[in-house]
Each structure stands twice: as structure tokens, then as C-alpha cells.
Design a protein around this motif. Structure first.
Motif, PDB file in Angstrom:
ATOM      1  N   GLY A 111       0.782  -1.229   0.000  1.00  5.51           N
ATOM      2  CA  GLY A 111       0.000   0.000   0.000  1.00  5.51           C
ATOM      3  C   GLY A 111       0.812   1.275   0.000  1.00  5.51           C
ATOM      4  O   GLY A 111       0.266   2.361   0.234  1.00  5.51           O
ATOM      5  N   ILE A 112       2.111   1.155  -0.258  1.00  6.12           N
ATOM      6  CA  ILE A 112       2.989   2.332  -0.230  1.00  6.12           C
ATOM      7  C   ILE A 112       3.077   2.903  -1.644  1.00  6.12           C
ATOM      8  O   ILE A 112       3.606   2.262  -2.554  1.00  6.12           O
ATOM      9  N   THR A 113       2.552   4.102  -1.806  1.00  5.06           N
ATOM     10  CA  THR A 113       2.480   4.709  -3.129  1.00  5.06           C
ATOM     11  C   THR A 113       3.541   5.774  -3.361  1.00  5.06           C
ATOM     12  O   THR A 113       3.674   6.274  -4.478  1.00  5.06           O
ATOM     13  N   SER A 114       4.294   6.124  -2.305  1.00  5.61           N
ATOM     14  CA  SER A 114       5.411   7.066  -2.449  1.00  5.61           C
ATOM     15  C   SER A 114       6.510   6.682  -1.483  1.00  5.61           C
ATOM     16  O   SER A 114       6.231   6.240  -0.354  1.00  5.61           O
ATOM     17  N   VAL A 115       7.762   6.848  -1.914  1.00 12.17           N
ATOM     18  CA  VAL A 115       8.912   6.596  -1.043  1.00 12.17           C
ATOM     19  C   VAL A 115       9.908   7.730  -1.190  1.00 12.17           C
ATOM     20  O   VAL A 115      10.006   8.365  -2.247  1.00 12.17           O
ATOM     21  N   ARG A 116      10.633   7.971  -0.112  1.00 14.65           N
ATOM     22  CA  ARG A 116      11.730   8.944  -0.152  1.00 14.65           C
ATOM     23  C   ARG A 116      13.036   8.158  -0.029  1.00 14.65           C
ATOM     24  O   ARG A 116      13.324   7.575   1.018  1.00 14.65           O
ATOM     25  N   ASP A 117      13.795   8.122  -1.108  1.00 16.55           N
ATOM     26  CA  ASP A 117      15.051   7.384  -1.170  1.00 16.55           C
ATOM     27  C   ASP A 117      16.164   8.255  -0.590  1.00 16.55           C
ATOM     28  O   ASP A 117      16.574   9.236  -1.196  1.00 16.55           O
ATOM     29  N   ALA A 118      16.654   7.838   0.598  1.00 15.90           N
ATOM     30  CA  ALA A 118      17.607   8.672   1.341  1.00 15.90           C
ATOM     31  C   ALA A 118      19.049   8.395   0.957  1.00 15.90           C
ATOM     32  O   ALA A 118      19.943   8.398   1.801  1.00 15.90           O
ATOM     33  N   GLY A 119      19.307   8.175  -0.307  1.00 23.61           N
ATOM     34  CA  GLY A 119      20.674   8.090  -0.811  1.00 23.61           C
ATOM     35  C   GLY A 119      21.202   6.681  -0.939  1.00 23.61           C
ATOM     36  O   GLY A 119      20.927   5.814  -0.115  1.00 23.61           O
ATOM     37  N   GLY A 120      21.963   6.471  -2.007  1.00 23.20           N
ATOM     38  CA  GLY A 120      22.550   5.167  -2.254  1.00 23.20           C
ATOM     39  C   GLY A 120      23.516   5.213  -3.415  1.00 23.20           C
ATOM     40  O   GLY A 120      23.899   6.285  -3.884  1.00 23.20           O
ATOM     41  N   ASP A 121      23.904   4.016  -3.882  1.00 27.82           N
ATOM     42  CA  ASP A 121      24.898   3.928  -4.952  1.00 27.82           C
ATOM     43  C   ASP A 121      24.293   3.469  -6.271  1.00 27.82           C
ATOM     44  O   ASP A 121      25.007   3.002  -7.162  1.00 27.82           O
ATOM     45  N   LEU A 122      22.966   3.585  -6.418  1.00 27.15           N
ATOM     46  CA  LEU A 122      22.296   3.231  -7.672  1.00 27.15           C
ATOM     47  C   LEU A 122      21.582   4.455  -8.238  1.00 27.15           C
ATOM     48  O   LEU A 122      20.463   4.368  -8.741  1.00 27.15           O
ATOM     49  N   GLY A 123      22.259   5.593  -8.163  1.00 23.28           N
ATOM     50  CA  GLY A 123      21.634   6.856  -8.513  1.00 23.28           C
ATOM     51  C   GLY A 123      20.987   6.893  -9.881  1.00 23.28           C
ATOM     52  O   GLY A 123      19.816   7.257 -10.027  1.00 23.28           O
ATOM     53  N   LEU A 124      21.727   6.516 -10.925  1.00 22.45           N
ATOM     54  CA  LEU A 124      21.189   6.594 -12.281  1.00 22.45           C
ATOM     55  C   LEU A 124      20.037   5.631 -12.474  1.00 22.45           C
ATOM     56  O   LEU A 124      19.033   5.951 -13.140  1.00 22.45           O
ATOM     57  N   GLU A 125      20.161   4.414 -11.882  1.00 21.76           N
ATOM     58  CA  GLU A 125      19.089   3.432 -12.012  1.00 21.76           C
ATOM     59  C   GLU A 125      17.821   3.932 -11.323  1.00 21.76           C
ATOM     60  O   GLU A 125      16.719   3.853 -11.874  1.00 21.76           O
ATOM     61  N   VAL A 126      17.984   4.461 -10.123  1.00 20.51           N
ATOM     62  CA  VAL A 126      16.822   4.927  -9.361  1.00 20.51           C
ATOM     63  C   VAL A 126      16.147   6.094 -10.072  1.00 20.51           C
ATOM     64  O   VAL A 126      14.913   6.168 -10.145  1.00 20.51           O
ATOM     65  N   ILE A 127      16.930   7.000 -10.596  1.00 26.49           N
ATOM     66  CA  ILE A 127      16.354   8.133 -11.321  1.00 26.49           C
ATOM     67  C   ILE A 127      15.622   7.641 -12.566  1.00 26.49           C
ATOM     68  O   ILE A 127      14.545   8.145 -12.914  1.00 26.49           O
ATOM     69  N   GLY A 128      16.174   6.616 -13.223  1.00 25.85           N
ATOM     70  CA  GLY A 128      15.485   6.020 -14.367  1.00 25.85           C
ATOM     71  C   GLY A 128      14.163   5.389 -13.963  1.00 25.85           C
ATOM     72  O   GLY A 128      13.142   5.552 -14.657  1.00 25.85           O
ATOM     73  N   TRP A 129      14.169   4.670 -12.832  1.00 27.12           N
ATOM     74  CA  TRP A 129      12.914   4.076 -12.347  1.00 27.12           C
ATOM     75  C   TRP A 129      11.911   5.169 -11.987  1.00 27.12           C
ATOM     76  O   TRP A 129      10.724   5.062 -12.305  1.00 27.12           O
ATOM     77  N   ARG A 130      12.402   6.208 -11.307  1.00 28.35           N
ATOM     78  CA  ARG A 130      11.515   7.320 -10.932  1.00 28.35           C
ATOM     79  C   ARG A 130      10.819   7.880 -12.163  1.00 28.35           C
ATOM     80  O   ARG A 130       9.588   8.068 -12.171  1.00 28.35           O
ATOM     81  N   ASP A 131      11.599   8.159 -13.188  1.00 26.82           N
ATOM     82  CA  ASP A 131      11.034   8.789 -14.381  1.00 26.82           C
ATOM     83  C   ASP A 131      10.098   7.838 -15.126  1.00 26.82           C
ATOM     84  O   ASP A 131       9.067   8.265 -15.661  1.00 26.82           O
ATOM     85  N   SER A 132      10.431   6.554 -15.151  1.00 21.10           N
ATOM     86  CA  SER A 132       9.557   5.573 -15.815  1.00 21.10           C
ATOM     87  C   SER A 132       8.240   5.417 -15.066  1.00 21.10           C
ATOM     88  O   SER A 132       7.171   5.288 -15.676  1.00 21.10           O
ATOM     89  N   ILE A 133       8.295   5.416 -13.744  1.00 25.62           N
ATOM     90  CA  ILE A 133       7.070   5.339 -12.939  1.00 25.62           C
ATOM     91  C   ILE A 133       6.215   6.575 -13.188  1.00 25.62           C
ATOM     92  O   ILE A 133       5.001   6.489 -13.388  1.00 25.62           O
TER      93      ILE A 133
END
Length: 471
Positions: A111-133
């Protein structure tokens, strides 16, 4: 012969009436949620009504039943804004990219529809997922990401950007801006006092939201004055509640005391008067606190709790489970005295959370789930955090506000999401039991709606081979 103009109008009028009736019967909405109890998080009051969704937006809330392409009968059920997990991590390096991506569905299942990613080493991948979502090309929660953390030379976490001077701070923030991160996260493993304060001030100047772990070479009021918007974890708030914060800070600056070595002193010098002043400072500066109680309790009792039968553990890959081992080994290999001190600190943090809430400090619920954080599973751990909030004294409605309501306000998107109002994004959950009666009912999910798309948590859990995960 008499003129009868009224008869000449009957035909056209009848046609218009029939067309009007026909138009009223044509579905205007993509989705209708009918008959549910709709929770207003601000007031804590339910109202019964029907929610009509068009193009992923709540178009209308009405007592009238209107046609829609799809209708969900929510009679006897409870409709809330979709949950937010305000502290997660996507990390672990290239070998764990797929595992992290799989977690996107784990969040939706819970039921979690938003998350705040508090930093990591998969920056480009996460940003890609963010934009695709955001584009509707990938199923998952809305991601607000910090990208790489800012830290000093030889930082603990891989992928961190090094800041040790004014030029390096500008360069790091230029990099984050080019990545289009949503906020800035600072970490305290190697960062100097000066670089930390420079980073906060420069992030503030650029209009960024900032959060972080404060180095103990800095006083809490200095960090807040420099622009820190969120305090991640309670170590740093506890320091600000010590009657001897100045002396402890000086000892750390001189190298006479370290982070963990100062905990006993901080607990021993806790001052209720200082806590009240710290709470007022946080409120006056709109600075929020993310207690992360659930992970604190989980890690404090690794020596006592058997997690081998956890339902979600069987879905965690061997490579991801391997990242858990460091914390497990440190707990099991530490002295009895050290283990008891950690448990005492956990109790202090729970008491401190209760006091911060009583004083009116804004709290955010965050799980700290992700690689390296043993047995803190993405998705379900947020519900553990809500339970922990209630256990320390928050009312269920206050705990629920720490998720979607406070999360959306912190990320400055509360005019778009985080509440159930006309014109807001349709991120919703339908529960089969009332969470205001028992916060554990937050887990009793019937449907999850993400930007108007309907997900069935039970079916999704079945698809990943974990029918028991939602029990």
C-alpha cells in the motif's frame, strides 16, 4: 385555423432531452470507488461517499452515484491516502540492481504509493525508475530521491560525493542538479564540520530540501540554522537534548570522544528543559524528525529474535541476505554490556519520540529498509514503523499523518498528493478494517490505487510466491 407552435417544438425538445439523458449515462470517469468511509487525515474524521477518478486524478467526491468505466464497491471499507515510506534505500551496487527494482512491487503490495530514497549507490538506475514510474511505464511508488549522499573523503557508503571545501561542495551540488535529484542527503561518516555546514547553506541557497546525519562536531541548532530540513534518526536530536551538548561537541572536535562513545554521556545528561527548547527550535524552523523506531528495535534485538521464519525473508535473494551479515555479526559478537547499552538507547529513543510528539514536533515515518539493514523488509516495515509510533504513545491518526500527510508536506507536494480531495493525484488504499481502531489494520489491504491504476495486493503477493506475506 389556429396556429399550434407548441407542437412544432415538441420534436426538437424531445430529441434534446433524449440526447441529454444519453450523455448523462455515458461514463465520464475511469474509476469509481463507491460507498467507502473516506478518511480526512487532517481532521481524523471519516465521511461516506463516492470517489470518481479520471486520468489518474480525483475528479469528484460525491454522495451521488454516477457512471464509470469501472466500479469498486467499497461499502464497509476504509479509504485512505496511499502510504508514504519517508526513509528507504536503493543500494548495494551493480550486482543488486534487479533485487532493488523488484522492491518497487513490494512497496505497492504493502500500500505504499510514495517513497523517499535517502541516498545510495544506484543513482542513475533509481532516477530512471523514478522517471519511468512517473511516465506510467513502470509499476511502483513515486520515488523522491537524493541520489548519491554527500560525505567526506573515504566515506563509508559507496557512491558518496566527496565534499571537503567550498569548491567541492559547489561541484557536488552541480552534479546533483544535473541528475535532477529531489532533495539533498548528507552523511556523517567522514564529513568535516565546515563541509557539513557549507553543504547545508549552499543547498539552501539553491532551493533544495536537505536532510541528513549530523556530525557530532556540530551542534544541532547550528545544523538547523544552516538549513537542515530533516533530522534522520534520533541520535542527533538526543545530542540536542543534552544539558552538556557544548562540552560533548568540543570533546568530539578534539578527538577525545567519538560518536558511539558519547551515547552514555548523552543519555546521562538528557535534560527535559533542553528537550523543550530543542523541540521549540525544530518547530520554529519547520525542521522534521524521522525517528526510524522499527529498525532501531529490530537491530537492537538481533541477539534475541529469530528471523529465520519471516515470511518476507524467503523472497530476499542470497546476495541481498549477504548484506545483512555485517550487522548480525556485530550484534552477536559484541559484549553483553554493549548489547544492553544498545537496548537501553532504543528505550530512550522511544521515550524521546513520545516527547517530541507531545511538544508538537513534526515526525515522519520511515523504515530505513534496503540492503545492509538486516530483516527490515521494503514495504511491510513501514507498517512496523506505524505500529511502533502508536506503541510509544501516538494516537493512530497521528501515526498515519507521519506517513502520507507529513511526507507530502515535507517534499512540498501536498497540493498534489497526500490527501483525498478533488484535484489531487489518486494515490489511495482501501482497507478492510479501521486503522483508527487498531493501527495494525493498516496492513489489511483490499486494493491499492496508484495514479488511478488498481492493484490487488493479495494477487500480487501470490504472483511473487508469498501468499502468507500479508497475513
Amino acid at each position: 385555423m389556429k396556429n399550434k407552435p407548441e407542437f412544432r417544438l415538441v420534436g426538437p425538445l424531445l430529441i434534446l432531452v433524449l440526447i441529454g439523458c444519453q450523455n448523462r449515462q455515458q461514463p465520464r470517469w475511469d474509476l469509481a470507488l463507491e460507498g467507502g468511509q473516506i478518511l480526512d487525515l487532517d481532521s481524523g474524521v471519516y465521511s461516506q461517499g463516492n470517489i470518481y477518478i479520471k486520468d489518474g486524478i480525483i475528479d469528484s467526491i460525491s454522495s451521488e452515484r454516477l457512471p464509470a468505466d469501472r466500479v469498486i464497491d467499497a461499502t464497509g471499507k476504509f479509504i485512505l491516502p496511499g502510504f508514504w515510506d519517508n526513509h528507504v534505500h536503493f543500494r548495494g551496487g551493480d550486482s543488486l540492481i534487479q533485487e532493488n527494482k523488484d522492491y518497487l512491487r513490494w512497496f505497492l503490495i504493502n500500500g505504499i504509493t510514495s517513497v523517499r530514497d535517502a541516498g545510495g549507490d544506484l543513482g542513475l538506475e533509481v532516477i530512471g525508475w523514478r522517471d519511468s514510474i512517473n511516465s506510467g511505464l513502470l509499476d511502483g511508488p513515486t520515488i523522491y530521491t537524493a541520489g548519491p549522499k554527500l560525505d567526506g573523503p573515504n566515506a563509508t557508503w559507496a557512491g558518496s560525493l566527496v565534499v571537503d571545501s567550498d569548491p567541492s561542495v559547489s561541484k557536488a551540488l552541480d552534479s546533483l542538479q544535473s541528475l535532477k535529484v529531489d532533495f539533498v542527503k548528507l552523511y556523517d561518516s567522514r564529513i568535516s564540520r565546515e563541509a557539513y555546514l557549507w553543504s547545508l547553506q549552499e543547498a539552501e541557497n539553491r532551493g533544495y530540501i536537505s536532510s541528513g546525519h549530523m556530525p557530532f562536531t556540530v551542534n544541532l541548532d547550528e545544523a538547523v540554522a544552516a538549513g537542515q530540513d530533516a533530522i534522520e534518526h534520533l541520535y542527533y536530536v538526543l545530542k540536542g537534548c543534552s544539558a552538556e551538548e557544548d562540552q560533548i561537541t568540543e570533546q568530539v572536535q578534539l578527538g577525545e570522544l567519538g560518536f558511539w562513545g558519547s551515547m552514555d554521556q548523552l543519555m546521562a545528561t538528557y535534560s527535559e528543559d533542553q528537550m523543550k527548547m530543542t523541540a521549540r527550535m525544530l518547530i520554529d524552523n519547520n525542521t522534521v524528525v524521522v525517528p526510524t523506531l522499527y529498525i532501531g528495535q529490530t537491530l537492537s534485538y538481533l541477539d534475541e529474535t529469530d528471523h529465520s521464519q519471516d515470511a518476507w525473508l524467503k523472497l530476499v535473494s542470497p546476495k541481498m541476505q549477504a548484506t545483512y551479515q555485517g550487522r548480525i555479526d556485530r550484534s552477536l559478537n559484541s559484549s553483553e554490556e554493549a548489547r544492553e547499552e544498545r537496548k537501553q538507547l532504543d528505550k530512550v529513543f522511544r521515550q524521546l519520540t513520545a516527547r517530541l510528539n507531545e511538544e508538537g514536533v513534526t515526525l515522519l515515518s520511515g523504515s530505513d529498509s534496503g540492503a545492509y539493514n538486516s530483516y527490515v523488509y521494503p514495504g511491510t516495515s513501514l507498517h512496523g514503523e506505524l505500529r511502533a509510533m502508536v506503541d510509544v504513545g501516538l494516537e493512530p491518526i497521528a501515526a498515519l499523518r507521519t506517513s502520507a500527510s507529513n511526507g507530502a508536506r515535507f517534499m512540498r507536494v501536498n497540493d498534489q498528493v497526500g490527501s483525498i480531495q478533488e484535484g489531487m493525484v489518486a494515490d489511495l488504499v482501501i482497507l478492510t478494517a479501521d486503522p483508527l481502531e487498531d493501527i495494525s489494520n493498516s496492513r489489511k489491504l483490499d486494493k491499492v490505487i496508484k495514479v488511478g491504476q488498481v492493484f490487488d495486493p493479495a494477487q500480487m503477493a501470490k504472483e511473487i510466491g508469498c501468499e502468507s506475506c500479508l497475513d
